[in-house]
Design an enzyme around this catalytic site. Structure first.
Site, PDB file in Angstrom:
ATOM      1  N   ARG A 149       0.635  -1.250   0.158  1.00 31.57           N
ATOM      2  CA  ARG A 149      -0.189  -0.412   0.110  1.00 31.57           C
ATOM      3  C   ARG A 149       0.407   1.351  -0.170  1.00 31.57           C
ATOM      4  O   ARG A 149       2.243   0.998   0.088  1.00 31.57           O
ATOM      5  CB  ARG A 149      -0.915   0.026   1.273  1.00 31.57           C
ATOM      6  N   GLY A 150       0.074   2.451  -0.199  1.00 32.54           N
ATOM      7  CA  GLY A 150       0.619   3.877  -0.520  1.00 32.54           C
ATOM      8  C   GLY A 150       1.183   3.764  -1.246  1.00 32.54           C
ATOM      9  O   GLY A 150       1.600   2.994  -2.360  1.00 32.54           O
ATOM     10  N   ALA A 151       0.639   5.504  -2.175  1.00 28.85           N
ATOM     11  CA  ALA A 151       0.871   5.162  -3.457  1.00 28.85           C
ATOM     12  C   ALA A 151       1.248   5.326  -4.074  1.00 28.85           C
ATOM     13  O   ALA A 151       2.022   5.289  -5.200  1.00 28.85           O
ATOM     14  CB  ALA A 151       0.072   6.842  -3.327  1.00 28.85           C
ATOM     15  N   ARG A 191      -7.080  -0.963  -6.882  1.00 29.85           N
ATOM     16  CA  ARG A 191      -7.670  -0.085  -5.907  1.00 29.85           C
ATOM     17  C   ARG A 191      -8.276   1.575  -6.766  1.00 29.85           C
ATOM     18  O   ARG A 191      -7.181   1.512  -7.157  1.00 29.85           O
ATOM     19  CB  ARG A 191      -6.780   0.664  -4.805  1.00 29.85           C
ATOM     20  N   GLN A 204      -2.749   2.758  10.084  1.00 29.70           N
ATOM     21  CA  GLN A 204      -1.361   2.823   9.190  1.00 29.70           C
ATOM     22  C   GLN A 204      -0.647   3.310  10.614  1.00 29.70           C
ATOM     23  O   GLN A 204       0.454   3.354  10.167  1.00 29.70           O
ATOM     24  CB  GLN A 204      -1.811   3.075   8.250  1.00 29.70           C
ATOM     25  N   ASP A 215      -2.991  10.851  -1.808  1.00 23.16           N
ATOM     26  CA  ASP A 215      -3.169  10.248  -3.383  1.00 23.16           C
ATOM     27  C   ASP A 215      -3.554  10.013  -4.422  1.00 23.16           C
ATOM     28  O   ASP A 215      -3.315   9.557  -5.381  1.00 23.16           O
ATOM     29  CB  ASP A 215      -4.066   8.441  -3.292  1.00 23.16           C
ATOM     30  N   ASN A 231      -6.165  11.754   0.278  1.00 25.74           N
ATOM     31  CA  ASN A 231      -5.497  11.492   1.086  1.00 25.74           C
ATOM     32  C   ASN A 231      -6.221  10.605   2.158  1.00 25.74           C
ATOM     33  O   ASN A 231      -7.909  10.608   2.418  1.00 25.74           O
ATOM     34  CB  ASN A 231      -4.399  12.777   1.924  1.00 25.74           C
ATOM     35  N   LYS A 232      -5.340   9.863   3.203  1.00 22.28           N
ATOM     36  CA  LYS A 232      -6.194   8.622   3.913  1.00 22.28           C
ATOM     37  C   LYS A 232      -7.168   9.969   5.114  1.00 22.28           C
ATOM     38  O   LYS A 232      -6.870  10.867   5.302  1.00 22.28           O
ATOM     39  CB  LYS A 232      -5.268   8.130   4.662  1.00 22.28           C
TER      40      LYS A 232
END
Ligand code: MRU
Length: 344
Positions: A44-46, A86, A193, A234, A244-245
């Protein structure tokens, strides 16, 4: 410290769902398990999604037809398949489109040659991500003073990129420069996270940090315990609006109220200049079960409760003090200044 490895045409990744308890490295052997690894947030993580997706294509190449017409057709399908993993982080699409473009330019070559070109491009995407993190960290660290108290959200370090990170990379750099930062880490419900990954990374880097519940942020700001906020992204639209998150927007509103600088740190590959404003960004909605249970454990609510689980939110550019990129720091007016700096 690494989150993926590509060696002798084999792809290995650190399963992030097992952290911080176990450091489990897995080999990825099929594109189907690559798509699942992204969906389930094992990877994960852009920025990391972009590098990982490019390598997923590399390990899939030998499963494609040897006849060029079918090879190219199946390759296109593979790009489309991975893109379904995603929807929000644009880096995933950016990396696959980059491979697609390089293939289109070389369609006259043999299948063997095209395969080599793809692997070379994937490695280049990887190398660029590493150096991008370095550049971004230099620009960002210059904004921080000594003994700065920084609030961050989600995870943006060496687990979320193939280099040292974006927002966390800035903090690592400040530490290296002897600036002695202290980090307040939002736990980042529902998948934690912040607690599981950022707290783990900061311990590895020996950076002073405190884990806080997401709902502590306002009180800490009111008590003047926070000097700045740095988060990742993201996807950033041409206007500077940032996805973003989930919970990032809360922080931006709070920062505005308390007059605290709110920085977004992201590489060029996270910008999507085809989208004019934030509302055009697709926001991923995940299974409500992630909210109803903590890390897949027992229900924390009546089992029948309906839960809403947006994975990301949108921060309007008007709430962002500056966007730290590998090309430099972008200040408002974003529409004009992003266009000047970001080549897309
Ligand atoms: O759902 P996740 O864990 O993939 O969300 C990640 C984030 O929101 C990060 O802040 C973002 O991808 C930037 S990573 C450098």
């Amino acid at each position: 410290m690494k989150s993926i490895k590509f060696k002798n045409k084999k792809l290995f990744y650190l399963d992030q769902t097992k952290l911080p308890g176990q450091e489990v490295w897995r080999e990825l052997t099929t594109i189907q398990s690559g798509q699942k690894a992204i969906k389930s947030l094992r990877v994960r993580g852009a920025p990391l999604l972009g590098v990982f997706a490019a390598y997923c294509i590399c390990i899939h190449l030998d499963a494609l037809s040897k006849r060029k017409f079918f090879f190219l057709k199946q390759l296109k399908k593979s790009f489309d398949f991975l893109k379904t993993a995603r929807p929000t982080a644009v880096n995933l699409f950016w990396a696959l489109d980059r491979l697609d473009k390089v293939v289109s330019k070389n369609e006259s070559k043999t299948v063997k040659e095209i395969k080599e070109i793809i692997i070379k491009e994937a490695k280049l995407i990887h190398q660029e991500d590493i150096s991008t993190c370095e550049k971004l960290a230099d620009f960002g660290a210059a904004l921080l003073k000594n003994d700065e108290n920084i609030l961050t959200h989600c995870n943006t370090g060496f687990l979320a990129t193939s280099g040292q990170g974006t927002a966390l990379g800035v903090i690592f750099k400040a530490k290296q420069q002897g600036k002695n930062p202290t980090v307040y880490i939002d736990e980042t419900r529902p998948l934690l996270q912040g607690a599981r990954l950022t707290a783990w990374e900061l311990r590895k880097k020996k950076i002073k940090s405190f884990l806080i519940t997401d709902n502590s942020a306002a009180f800490l700001m009111q008590k003047k315990m926070i000097d700045s906020i740095i988060v990742g992204a993201d996807r950033i639209a041409a206007s500077g609006d940032t996805a973003n998150k989930i919970g990032t927007y809360n922080l931006a509103v709070l920062a505005d109220y308390h007059n605290i600088p709110f920085y977004v740190a992201a590489p060029q590959s996270t910008f999507d200049l085809s989208l004019q404003k934030g509302e055009d960004i697709v926001i991923e909605k995940r299974d409500g079960a992630e909210v109803k249970k903590v890390l897949g454990g027992a229900f924390i609510c009546p089992a029948e409760t309906k839960a809403l689980n947006f994975a990301f939110d949108l921060t309007p550019s008007g709430l962002i003090t500056a966007i730290i990129t590998d090309k430099g720091v972008v200040y408002p007016p974003y529409k004009k200044n992003i266009k000047k700096l970001i080549k897309w």
